[in-house]
Design a protein around this motif. Structure first.
Motif, PDB file in Angstrom:
ATOM      1  N   TRP A  98     -23.823 -24.302  10.773  1.00 52.04           N
ATOM      2  CA  TRP A  98     -24.670 -23.720  11.810  1.00 52.04           C
ATOM      3  C   TRP A  98     -25.770 -24.684  12.247  1.00 52.04           C
ATOM      4  CZ3 TRP A  98     -21.782 -19.952  13.174  1.00 52.04           C
ATOM      5  CH2 TRP A  98     -21.133 -19.140  12.251  1.00 52.04           C
ATOM      6  N   GLY A  99     -26.241 -25.503  11.326  1.00 45.48           N
ATOM      7  CA  GLY A  99     -27.272 -26.467  11.685  1.00 45.48           C
ATOM      8  C   GLY A  99     -26.778 -27.480  12.698  1.00 45.48           C
ATOM      9  N   ALA A 101     -24.388 -26.944  14.784  1.00 42.33           N
ATOM     10  CA  ALA A 101     -24.219 -26.212  16.036  1.00 42.33           C
ATOM     11  C   ALA A 101     -25.537 -26.158  16.811  1.00 42.33           C
ATOM     12  CB  ALA A 101     -23.700 -24.807  15.755  1.00 42.33           C
ATOM     13  N   ALA A 102     -26.619 -25.844  16.104  1.00 48.11           N
ATOM     14  CA  ALA A 102     -27.926 -25.791  16.762  1.00 48.11           C
ATOM     15  C   ALA A 102     -28.327 -27.157  17.302  1.00 48.11           C
ATOM     16  CB  ALA A 102     -28.973 -25.264  15.789  1.00 48.11           C
ATOM     17  N   ALA A 103     -28.049 -28.196  16.524  1.00 47.44           N
ATOM     18  CA  ALA A 103     -28.427 -29.549  16.939  1.00 47.44           C
ATOM     19  C   ALA A 103     -27.656 -30.006  18.175  1.00 47.44           C
ATOM     20  CB  ALA A 103     -28.197 -30.522  15.788  1.00 47.44           C
ATOM     21  N   HIS A 104     -26.448 -29.481  18.355  1.00 45.24           N
ATOM     22  CA  HIS A 104     -25.621 -29.866  19.496  1.00 45.24           C
ATOM     23  C   HIS A 104     -25.628 -28.803  20.601  1.00 45.24           C
ATOM     24  CE1 HIS A 104     -24.093 -32.758  16.530  1.00 45.24           C
ATOM     25  NE2 HIS A 104     -23.657 -33.463  17.559  1.00 45.24           N
ATOM     26  N   VAL A 119     -26.841 -18.000   9.544  1.00 45.80           N
ATOM     27  CA  VAL A 119     -27.326 -18.682  10.740  1.00 45.80           C
ATOM     28  C   VAL A 119     -28.848 -18.794  10.709  1.00 45.80           C
ATOM     29  CG1 VAL A 119     -27.530 -18.497  13.249  1.00 45.80           C
ATOM     30  CG2 VAL A 119     -25.345 -18.013  12.142  1.00 45.80           C
ATOM     31  N   ALA A 120     -29.508 -17.728  10.297  1.00 46.09           N
ATOM     32  CA  ALA A 120     -30.972 -17.734  10.248  1.00 46.09           C
ATOM     33  C   ALA A 120     -31.505 -18.736   9.239  1.00 46.09           C
ATOM     34  CB  ALA A 120     -31.477 -16.330   9.915  1.00 46.09           C
ATOM     35  N   ALA A 121     -30.775 -18.964   8.154  1.00 47.06           N
ATOM     36  CA  ALA A 121     -31.234 -19.866   7.098  1.00 47.06           C
ATOM     37  C   ALA A 121     -30.947 -21.332   7.402  1.00 47.06           C
ATOM     38  CB  ALA A 121     -30.565 -19.479   5.767  1.00 47.06           C
ATOM     39  N   ALA A 122     -30.116 -21.603   8.404  1.00 45.08           N
ATOM     40  CA  ALA A 122     -29.723 -22.980   8.716  1.00 45.08           C
ATOM     41  C   ALA A 122     -30.829 -23.706   9.467  1.00 45.08           C
ATOM     42  CB  ALA A 122     -28.444 -22.960   9.538  1.00 45.08           C
ATOM     43  N   PRO A 123     -30.827 -25.038   9.411  1.00 45.84           N
ATOM     44  CA  PRO A 123     -31.820 -25.813  10.178  1.00 45.84           C
ATOM     45  C   PRO A 123     -31.681 -25.581  11.671  1.00 45.84           C
ATOM     46  CG  PRO A 123     -30.664 -27.193   8.570  1.00 45.84           C
ATOM     47  CD  PRO A 123     -29.920 -25.896   8.636  1.00 45.84           C
ATOM     48  N   GLY A 124     -32.781 -25.716  12.372  1.00 45.57           N
ATOM     49  CA  GLY A 124     -32.766 -25.547  13.817  1.00 45.57           C
ATOM     50  C   GLY A 124     -32.855 -24.090  14.211  1.00 45.57           C
ATOM     51  N   GLN A 158     -38.032 -13.037  15.851  1.00 43.11           N
ATOM     52  CA  GLN A 158     -39.495 -13.056  15.788  1.00 43.11           C
ATOM     53  C   GLN A 158     -40.010 -14.097  14.810  1.00 43.11           C
ATOM     54  OE1 GLN A 158     -39.872  -8.830  14.901  1.00 43.11           O
ATOM     55  NE2 GLN A 158     -40.806  -8.463  16.923  1.00 43.11           N
ATOM     56  N   ARG A 159     -39.200 -14.408  13.781  1.00 44.20           N
ATOM     57  CA  ARG A 159     -39.584 -15.447  12.816  1.00 44.20           C
ATOM     58  C   ARG A 159     -39.276 -16.851  13.329  1.00 44.20           C
ATOM     59  NH1 ARG A 159     -37.299 -11.585   9.068  1.00 44.20           N
ATOM     60  NH2 ARG A 159     -35.327 -12.763   9.069  1.00 44.20           N
ATOM     61  N   GLY A 160     -38.654 -16.939  14.500  1.00 43.57           N
ATOM     62  CA  GLY A 160     -38.344 -18.247  15.066  1.00 43.57           C
ATOM     63  C   GLY A 160     -37.098 -18.892  14.502  1.00 43.57           C
ATOM     64  N   GLN A 161     -36.239 -18.108  13.849  1.00 37.98           N
ATOM     65  CA  GLN A 161     -35.044 -18.666  13.218  1.00 37.98           C
ATOM     66  C   GLN A 161     -33.868 -18.761  14.171  1.00 37.98           C
ATOM     67  OE1 GLN A 161     -35.160 -15.633  10.103  1.00 37.98           O
ATOM     68  NE2 GLN A 161     -35.384 -17.261   8.562  1.00 37.98           N
ATOM     69  N   LEU A 162     -33.856 -17.953  15.202  1.00 39.83           N
ATOM     70  CA  LEU A 162     -32.753 -17.943  16.161  1.00 39.83           C
ATOM     71  C   LEU A 162     -33.198 -17.237  17.431  1.00 39.83           C
ATOM     72  CD1 LEU A 162     -31.626 -14.759  16.037  1.00 39.83           C
ATOM     73  CD2 LEU A 162     -30.616 -15.580  13.922  1.00 39.83           C
TER      74      LEU A 162
END
Length: 372
Positions: A98-99, A101-104, A119-124, A158-162
């Motif tokens: 997932w990290g 994926a977020a980076a790309h 997904v929430a725990a992954a970077p980005g 709301q926590r900014g994770q996704l």
């Protein structure tokens, strides 16, 4: 003819798959004109066997605004090729990257609380499409867990994770627009959107329709339609004349004159009815021809349809060429758009009691590819 000459012809010729990108362009324009919102070009399974990158580029140039794939592994080559449009991947295990994926900037579908947590725990900060089961008992969150999934997604947001950018579902009976299950799916999807909004989510992308519904039911279009099969000329609803984009040919690598009553192939499932010529094509079920079409399939040779006789083998089929026969190296059209009398993919699917999707995605790696 000597064996040496036959061997030379075999070595010089291979089955060839030709893809007509102009047909993809025409189909895309038609589908974009039917869609109420944006058009997502779904290029999963290597663009339904037609070449993911070629189909993606063509579709984007003719009305599609974004891309869709199943796995993240299908997404990376599109990004590496420089395609920077919105891209969604919707079928991944919970431990996917997932990290990356977020980076790309690859959007991902979330069908469960387990996926959401990963997904929430992954970077980005991932861009997420919450996926609801609209009535297929397949992928997507069960309605019983949907409210909790939406509320949990809102807290992660709301926590900014996704960021929840979409809600998606899939129709199970869209190939038959009159089926009552479509009404149930539309109702369930509308309910899912209400629950998401009640949880505080504001998904910009809302999508339920694939090819068949894009062509037949504007009530399912919402902001986005996902179209894959239609791009390459397959309409599951049988309501619209699309343009098939794939042609498969194979050379005749051996010809023999046989008597009436000659048994052909494994199990001698066919015996010639009269003296005739039999031609051998070096293409079989390992290359994607469905074995279930044995005894029913035809190919086009010299402008005339000829029956495939005996069982379709792993690497070869036998064709009854009739009294006159053909020369070695001549080309047989296994299937194509049908404009010259050749069998179509739809016919092969009918002969094998399957769907066109299975035929076009099953063509193997041994078949040489080219663009028309």
């Amino acid at each position: 003819m000597t064996l040496a000459l036959v061997t030379e012809v075999v070595a010089a010729s291979r089955p060839r798959l030709s893809v007509d990108l102009d047909a993809v362009a025409r189909n895309t324009r038609l589908l974009a004109g039917r869609a109420s919102g944006e058009l997502m070009a779904v290029v999963k399974a290597d663009g339904f066997g037609h070449g993911a990158l070629d189909v993606a580029r063509t579709a984007l140039a003719h009305g599609a605004t974004r891309l869709g794939v199943t796995s993240l592994d299908e997404a990376w080559p599109l990004r590496e090729a420089g395609l920077g449009v919105p891209l969604l991947s919707w079928l991944n295990p919970a431990d996917a990257d997932w990290g990356r994926a977020a980076a790309h900037d690859v959007d991902v579908a979330v069908p469960s609380l387990t996926h959401l947590a990963a997904v929430a725990a992954a970077p980005g900060r991932a861009r997420v499409h919450l996926h609801v089961d609209a009535g297929m008992a397949r992928d997507g969150a069960d309605p019983a867990s949907w409210t909790l999934l939406c509320r949990s997604a809102r807290r992660a947001e709301q926590r900014g994770q996704l960021t929840v950018v979409g809600v998606m579902g899939h129709l199970g009976c869209a190939d038959d627009p009159t089926d009552d299950c479509n009404a149930l799916a539309r109702t369930r999807f509308a309910w899912a959107l209400e629950v998401a909004r009640a949880a505080g989510l504001r998904p910009r992308d809302r999508h339920l329709a694939a090819t068949a519904a894009t062509l037949t039911d504007p009530r399912t279009h919402h902001t986005l339609s996902r179209v894959g099969a239609g791009l390459v000329g397959i309409d599951p609803s049988r309501t619209t004349a699309l343009h098939p984009a794939m042609t498969l040919t194979a050379p005749v690598v051996q010809v023999r004159r046989v008597r009436a009553g000659t048994p052909v192939g494994y199990g001698h499932s066919h015996r010639t009815h009269e003296a005739t010529h039999l031609g051998l094509l070096p293409v079989g079920y390992a290359d994607g021809l469905p074995r279930a079409a044995s005894g029913r399939a035809e190919v086009l040779v010299r402008g005339v349809r000829r029956p495939v006789v005996g069982r379709i083998s792993m690497d070869q089929v036998v064709v009854d060429l009739g009294e006159r026969g053909v020369d070695l190296g001549e080309s047989a059209t296994v299937f194509g758009p049908g404009t010259h009398g050749e069998p179509t993919v739809a016919e092969w699917a009918a002969w094998a009691d399957t769907i066109e999707h299975e035929v076009v995605t099953g063509i193997g790696a041994r078949v040489e590819r080219s663009l028309a």
